[in-house]
Design an enzyme around this catalytic site. Sequence first.
Site, PDB file in Angstrom:
ATOM      1  N   SER A   4       0.790  -1.250  -0.077  1.00 43.37           N
ATOM      2  CA  SER A   4       0.042   0.188   0.034  1.00 43.37           C
ATOM      3  C   SER A   4       0.844   1.436  -0.020  1.00 43.37           C
ATOM      4  O   SER A   4       0.373   2.281   0.134  1.00 43.37           O
ATOM      5  CB  SER A   4      -0.989   0.011   1.484  1.00 43.37           C
ATOM      6  OG  SER A   4      -0.060  -0.534   2.321  1.00 43.37           O
TER       7      SER A   4
ATOM      8  N   THR B   7      -1.790   3.317   4.488  1.00 40.68           N
ATOM      9  CA  THR B   7      -0.956   4.511   4.443  1.00 40.68           C
ATOM     10  C   THR B   7      -0.191   4.459   5.551  1.00 40.68           C
ATOM     11  O   THR B   7      -0.663   4.345   6.614  1.00 40.68           O
ATOM     12  CB  THR B   7      -1.833   5.882   4.315  1.00 40.68           C
ATOM     13  OG1 THR B   7      -2.542   5.844   3.226  1.00 40.68           O
ATOM     14  CG2 THR B   7      -0.874   6.941   4.544  1.00 40.68           C
TER      15      THR B   7
ATOM     16  N   THR C   6       1.974   7.070   0.385  1.00 44.44           N
ATOM     17  CA  THR C   6       0.985   5.914   0.116  1.00 44.44           C
ATOM     18  C   THR C   6       0.958   5.723  -1.261  1.00 44.44           C
ATOM     19  O   THR C   6       1.251   6.546  -2.323  1.00 44.44           O
ATOM     20  CB  THR C   6      -0.484   6.301   0.660  1.00 44.44           C
ATOM     21  OG1 THR C   6      -1.291   5.284   0.693  1.00 44.44           O
ATOM     22  CG2 THR C   6      -0.992   7.363   0.072  1.00 44.44           C
TER      23      THR C   6
ATOM     24  N   ARG D  52      -6.885   9.482  -9.585  1.00 45.22           N
ATOM     25  CA  ARG D  52      -7.410   9.751  -8.310  1.00 45.22           C
ATOM     26  C   ARG D  52      -6.343  10.254  -7.335  1.00 45.22           C
ATOM     27  O   ARG D  52      -5.337   9.554  -7.124  1.00 45.22           O
ATOM     28  CB  ARG D  52      -8.195   8.350  -7.894  1.00 45.22           C
ATOM     29  CG  ARG D  52      -8.699   8.516  -6.651  1.00 45.22           C
ATOM     30  CD  ARG D  52      -7.953   8.030  -5.289  1.00 45.22           C
ATOM     31  NE  ARG D  52      -8.651   7.796  -4.136  1.00 45.22           N
ATOM     32  CZ  ARG D  52      -8.239   7.678  -3.022  1.00 45.22           C
ATOM     33  NH1 ARG D  52      -6.692   7.362  -3.053  1.00 45.22           N
ATOM     34  NH2 ARG D  52      -8.948   7.436  -1.732  1.00 45.22           N
ATOM     35  N   VAL D  53      -6.637  11.109  -6.656  1.00 45.17           N
ATOM     36  CA  VAL D  53      -5.609  11.455  -5.396  1.00 45.17           C
ATOM     37  C   VAL D  53      -6.536  11.388  -4.019  1.00 45.17           C
ATOM     38  O   VAL D  53      -7.419  11.646  -3.976  1.00 45.17           O
ATOM     39  CB  VAL D  53      -5.246  13.047  -5.398  1.00 45.17           C
ATOM     40  CG1 VAL D  53      -4.495  13.451  -4.475  1.00 45.17           C
ATOM     41  CG2 VAL D  53      -4.178  13.123  -6.905  1.00 45.17           C
ATOM     42  N   GLY D  54      -5.996  10.808  -3.081  1.00 42.37           N
ATOM     43  CA  GLY D  54      -6.552  10.479  -1.776  1.00 42.37           C
ATOM     44  C   GLY D  54      -6.164  11.735  -0.753  1.00 42.37           C
ATOM     45  O   GLY D  54      -5.707  12.855  -1.142  1.00 42.37           O
ATOM     46  N   ASP D  55      -6.376  11.236   0.478  1.00 40.13           N
ATOM     47  CA  ASP D  55      -5.991  12.480   1.483  1.00 40.13           C
ATOM     48  C   ASP D  55      -4.538  12.444   1.808  1.00 40.13           C
ATOM     49  O   ASP D  55      -4.428  13.611   2.354  1.00 40.13           O
ATOM     50  CB  ASP D  55      -6.894  12.063   2.831  1.00 40.13           C
ATOM     51  CG  ASP D  55      -6.551  10.674   3.303  1.00 40.13           C
ATOM     52  OD1 ASP D  55      -6.185   9.871   2.440  1.00 40.13           O
ATOM     53  OD2 ASP D  55      -6.157  10.407   4.468  1.00 40.13           O
TER      54      ASP D  55
ATOM     55  N   THR E 278      -5.524   7.608   8.331  1.00 44.52           N
ATOM     56  CA  THR E 278      -5.278   6.456   7.200  1.00 44.52           C
ATOM     57  C   THR E 278      -6.755   5.879   6.941  1.00 44.52           C
ATOM     58  O   THR E 278      -7.725   6.209   7.853  1.00 44.52           O
ATOM     59  CB  THR E 278      -4.526   5.156   7.832  1.00 44.52           C
ATOM     60  OG1 THR E 278      -4.396   4.139   6.934  1.00 44.52           O
ATOM     61  CG2 THR E 278      -5.129   4.863   9.370  1.00 44.52           C
ATOM     62  N   GLY E 279      -7.231   5.379   5.975  1.00 46.48           N
ATOM     63  CA  GLY E 279      -8.444   4.946   5.514  1.00 46.48           C
ATOM     64  C   GLY E 279      -8.811   5.540   4.228  1.00 46.48           C
ATOM     65  O   GLY E 279      -8.082   5.860   3.618  1.00 46.48           O
TER      66      GLY E 279
ATOM     67  N   GLY F 133      -9.557   7.548   1.907  1.00 48.36           N
ATOM     68  CA  GLY F 133      -9.430   9.305   1.613  1.00 48.36           C
ATOM     69  C   GLY F 133     -10.323  10.259   1.397  1.00 48.36           C
ATOM     70  O   GLY F 133     -10.258  11.213   1.786  1.00 48.36           O
TER      71      GLY F 133
HETATM   72  C1  SD4 Z   1      -5.971   7.045   0.486  1.00 44.92           C
HETATM   73  N1  SD4 Z   1      -5.798   7.113   2.871  1.00 44.92           N
HETATM   74  O1  SD4 Z   1      -5.349   7.119  -0.641  1.00 44.92           O
HETATM   75  C2  SD4 Z   1      -5.199   6.578   1.723  1.00 44.92           C
HETATM   76  C3  SD4 Z   1      -5.449   5.176   1.783  1.00 44.92           C
HETATM   77  C4  SD4 Z   1      -4.723   4.393   2.652  1.00 44.92           C
HETATM   78  O2  SD4 Z   1      -2.995   2.883   1.634  1.00 44.92           O
HETATM   79  O3  SD4 Z   1      -4.872   4.637   3.842  1.00 44.92           O
HETATM   80  N2  SD4 Z   1      -3.738   3.616   1.910  1.00 44.92           N
HETATM   81  O4  SD4 Z   1      -7.203   7.191   0.412  1.00 44.92           O
END
Ligand code: SD4
Length: 341
Positions: free
Chosen positions: A93, A195, A213, A223-226, A246-247, A249
């Site tokens: 990840s 993450t 991450t 796509r871009v996460g948090d 984490t989680g 995003g």
């Molecule tokens: C995301 N928060 O891209 C991250 C996901 C994660 O490994 O925790 N990923 O949404």
Amino acid sequence: MSNRRDFIKKAALGAAAVSSVGFSGFAKEKEDEKEGALEFPSKKVKKPVVISTWNHGLPANKETWKELKAGKSALDAIEAGMKIPEADPNVRSVGYGGYPDREGKVTLDACIMDHNSNCGSVCFLQGIMHPISVAKRVLQNTPHVMLAGQGALQFALSEGFKEENLLTPESEKDWKKWLEDSKYKPVINIENHDTISMLMLDQDGNLSGGCTTSGAAWKMHGRVGDSPIIGAGLFLDNEVGAAAATGLGEAVIRTAGSAMVVELMRQGKSPYDACKEITERIYNKHKNHKDMEYLQVGFIALNKNGEYAGYSLRSGFNYAVSDDEKGHRMEDAKFKMSWDK
Ligand code: SD4
């Protein structure tokens, strides 16, 4: 105390029955979760302290600790630690070996922040093993906070980073298997929640942090996460505290998660209460949302006094803690509801 506990257990069971809305793995609000607030106030340790999300936080913490004790700056130590999971093909990840997007491309997000609120971030970066290092260079060598995609790559190459293939044979195989059904329903705690986020209170009492991450597995291309977004995946205010997420995003961005955790600490909440309140806010905003089926979020937080905590929506979230007194260890986060795969 036991009467009070019994009462809380019953109240929790009642609440679970009422709040059951039919998602699998979702209706099991466990009796002891409600007790968490009583039994798990934030823990307090003497500075320096480093906390990082998930099991891969442990080797990262050890490296960061070693560098910190060798006299490296907080940012250099954070970078050194986060490079460990980035380069590890078994961490699926983060960085090299991370699950790709649905087009088979490994795209990376990372950010880093220091006690003066200087930040550097990269998102949708491809072909660079250590996005955390590129994020640090954005902080140090540009007038900006965030570089994306092709521009981030161009900058990395201009800084001497080398381009390489980050898709391991194992990730390629898993991606081809995923293509057979092509259903986007990330597996909780595995495919979209790993993450590495790291927070540090250094020996001078200053806060800093970083995130890196490969984001949610099988995400759409682009796509871009948090995680690279200051205020969502990571935030700190050196007057108050630091928080990281984490989680899923999307859920963390919708609620400005980490910034809100820090703001609650500013208002006097403990790290534990702040993480819990924002996790519950996320739950309340998503309980009827299509994302709820695979929603997991977890926060870690650390304040200026060395108090720290973690809290997640569903069980299974843990984090690494390092300090002088107890060394390096893993701790389980308390959670709102249990989760069985
Ligand atoms: C995301 N928060 O891209 C991250 C996901 C994660 O490994 O925790 N990923 O949404």
